[in-house]
Design a protein around this motif. Structure first.
Motif, mmCIF file in Angstrom:
data_model
loop_
_atom_site.group_PDB
_atom_site.id
_atom_site.type_symbol
_atom_site.label_atom_id
_atom_site.label_comp_id
_atom_site.label_asym_id
_atom_site.label_seq_id
_atom_site.Cartn_x
_atom_site.Cartn_y
_atom_site.Cartn_z
ATOM 1 N N ILE A 13 0.945 -1.153 0.041
ATOM 2 C CA ILE A 13 -0.148 0.144 -0.055
ATOM 3 C C ILE A 13 0.944 1.444 -0.075
ATOM 4 O O ILE A 13 1.899 1.485 0.795
ATOM 5 N N HIS A 14 0.536 2.218 -0.875
ATOM 6 C CA HIS A 14 1.390 3.400 -1.286
ATOM 7 C C HIS A 14 0.633 4.583 -0.467
ATOM 8 O O HIS A 14 1.194 5.688 -0.562
ATOM 9 N N GLY A 15 -0.550 4.575 -0.402
ATOM 10 C CA GLY A 15 -1.606 5.595 0.005
ATOM 11 C C GLY A 15 -3.119 5.173 0.004
ATOM 12 O O GLY A 15 -3.386 4.315 -0.652
ATOM 13 N N ALA A 16 -3.812 6.083 0.154
ATOM 14 C CA ALA A 16 -5.176 5.847 0.123
ATOM 15 C C ALA A 16 -5.379 5.593 -1.281
ATOM 16 O O ALA A 16 -5.395 6.279 -2.362
ATOM 17 N N GLY A 17 -6.129 4.269 -1.521
ATOM 18 C CA GLY A 17 -6.484 3.978 -2.980
ATOM 19 C C GLY A 17 -5.436 3.461 -3.835
ATOM 20 O O GLY A 17 -5.750 3.315 -4.908
ATOM 21 N N ASP A 18 -4.202 3.494 -3.290
ATOM 22 C CA ASP A 18 -3.077 3.210 -4.113
ATOM 23 C C ASP A 18 -2.426 1.785 -3.763
ATOM 24 O O ASP A 18 -1.619 1.681 -2.898
ATOM 25 N N ARG A 60 -1.154 6.625 10.541
ATOM 26 C CA ARG A 60 -1.339 7.181 9.019
ATOM 27 C C ARG A 60 -0.048 6.602 8.428
ATOM 28 O O ARG A 60 1.216 6.625 8.938
ATOM 29 N N LEU A 61 -0.274 6.226 7.061
ATOM 30 C CA LEU A 61 0.676 5.749 6.131
ATOM 31 C C LEU A 61 1.858 6.851 6.169
ATOM 32 O O LEU A 61 1.377 7.953 5.515
ATOM 33 N N ARG A 62 3.197 6.615 6.442
ATOM 34 C CA ARG A 62 4.188 7.663 6.166
ATOM 35 C C ARG A 62 5.106 7.115 4.963
ATOM 36 O O ARG A 62 6.168 7.697 4.576
ATOM 37 N N GLU A 63 4.932 5.884 4.565
ATOM 38 C CA GLU A 63 6.024 5.354 3.722
ATOM 39 C C GLU A 63 5.272 4.029 3.083
ATOM 40 O O GLU A 63 4.365 3.487 3.531
ATOM 41 N N PRO A 64 5.723 3.524 1.853
ATOM 42 C CA PRO A 64 4.784 2.309 1.444
ATOM 43 C C PRO A 64 5.117 0.994 2.556
ATOM 44 O O PRO A 64 6.228 0.901 3.081
ATOM 45 N N PHE A 126 7.364 4.219 13.200
ATOM 46 C CA PHE A 126 7.943 4.462 11.923
ATOM 47 C C PHE A 126 9.558 4.450 12.154
ATOM 48 O O PHE A 126 9.951 4.749 13.147
ATOM 49 N N PRO A 127 10.211 3.786 11.298
ATOM 50 C CA PRO A 127 9.566 3.039 10.203
ATOM 51 C C PRO A 127 8.443 1.870 10.471
ATOM 52 O O PRO A 127 8.479 1.392 11.702
ATOM 53 N N HIS A 128 7.309 1.807 9.519
ATOM 54 C CA HIS A 128 6.240 1.000 9.607
ATOM 55 C C HIS A 128 6.978 -0.465 9.723
ATOM 56 O O HIS A 128 8.064 -0.857 9.193
#
Length: 353
Positions: A13-18, A60-64, A126-128
């Motif tokens: 996952i790279h971001g919302a909808g991605d 929240r996503l901060r990296e892939p 983070f890192p995730h």
């Protein structure tokens, strides 16, 4: 397939909808670690939140990030020959949590609420912490659990969500001969039904908005099914001994509080939205209702595998198995509760070892 393989198919996952299916380097296990060839990965509600919204609650996503924490596969190799664990070639389930072991909660035996845990496929730090949706992953060897004899890996992929359900049932107390209400018939709610019946619950009523979801609850062993949007509440019991809220909405919690008997127990299992949630808190006081939270699990993982091995009926809750190359279709199906219960990603056959 050797540990030196260059790349492996993964769901990132790279971001919302991605959401992307891409090749990632095969990691090499270090001391105390194992390389696992993943066969199946279950799509969880948190995976869907990362896909739809780019996060879960405040995380929240901060990296892939590799998604996934419900994974089963086969041991390929260890980082060192003296690493304790199942033999190479053994089918295993992966416990997704690595508690710190030193915080007050861990010391007190409540590792599931460790304040510094690492959990597969989580953006809480983070890192995730990269997840398990890849054809090859490296995990601490202590997180591997050999599958009981005869347990099909497809059914074993339910071990993580069933562990969540078993923990909620344990938090509810002794259910022997009890009348139970479960609000929400998603995958977790259905597994709560199965766990509660295994724990001796005499009668389980399940509510949900969707008829299809209620039918999965019936397959899990529910005794009564009720549409949550029925204005007359037709079919709802007048009173239950215990209630487990598995929908993650305030209305479900309110229903539990209104229907549980005086002195009864309500377990909040579904993750409520961030911020304030309205519910009939006055009833907690006037009826001395015990309101308990249930978060993840710990030792229940081993019990979940034993229960899965003993009960073929769990197969009915796996509504689809989708090749990882079609991951986005799998996520769309998992998000449509009118068409699915638990959806698995298939990463391919186990390697020869």
């Amino acid at each position: 397939m050797s540990a030196g393989e260059a790349s492996a198919r993964a769901c990132v996952i790279h971001g919302a909808g991605d959401l992307r299916v891409e090749d990632v380097p095969v990691p090499r296990p270090g001391p105390g670690e194992a390389l696992v060839a993943v066969r199946y990965g279950g799509v969880c509600g948190s995976d869907l939140h990362y896909w739809r919204h780019g996060g879960v609650g405040d995380f929240r996503l901060r990296e892939p990030m590799l998604l996934g924490h419900e994974v089963v596969g086969t041991v390929v190799a260890y980082g060192s020959p003296d690493t304790p664990g199942p033999a190479t070639g053994t089918p295993v389930a992966v416990h997704p949590a690595t508690p710190c072991g030193v915080c007050p909660e861990c010391v007190d035996g409540r590792r599931n609420v460790c304040r510094d845990t690492r959990y597969l496929g989580s953006a809480a730090r983070f890192p995730h912490v990269q997840g398990g949706f890849a054809a090859r992953i490296v995990v601490p060897a202590g997180q591997l659990r050999a599958l009981p004899a005869g347990l099909d890996p497809r059914r074993a992929a339910l071990a993580e969500p069933l562990s969540v359900a078993l923990h909620a049932v344990r938090r509810a107390g002794d259910l022997t001969g009890r009348r139970l209400l479960v609000t929400g018939a998603g995958p977790i709610g259905c597994l709560v039904v199965a766990a509660a019946k295994a724990a001796g619950a005499a009668h389980v009523t399940v509510t949900d908005l969707l008829p299809a979801a209620l039918q999965y609850a019936r397959a899990a062993g529910a005794d009564a099914l009720v549409r949550a949007d029925d204005p007359d509440g037709t079919g709802l019991p007048l009173e239950v001994d215990t209630a487990i809220e598995a929908s993650g909405v305030a209305a479900g919690l309110d229903t539990c509080l209104r229907l549980v008997r005086r002195g009864g127990v309500v377990v909040q299992l579904g993750m409520l939205p961030p911020g304030l949630s309205p519910f009939a808190g006055n009833l907690v006081v006037s009826r001395e209702i015990e309101l308990r939270g249930a978060f993840r699990f710990d030792g229940e993982f081993d019990g979940a595998l034993r229960l899965l091995a003993a009960e073929p009926a769990f197969d009915a809750l796996v509504s689809a198995v989708v090749p990882v190359r079609e991951a986005e279709s799998a996520f769309e199906l998992a998000a449509d509760r009118s068409r699915s219960c638990k959806v698995l990603l298939d990463f391919g056959a186990a390697p020869a070892c």
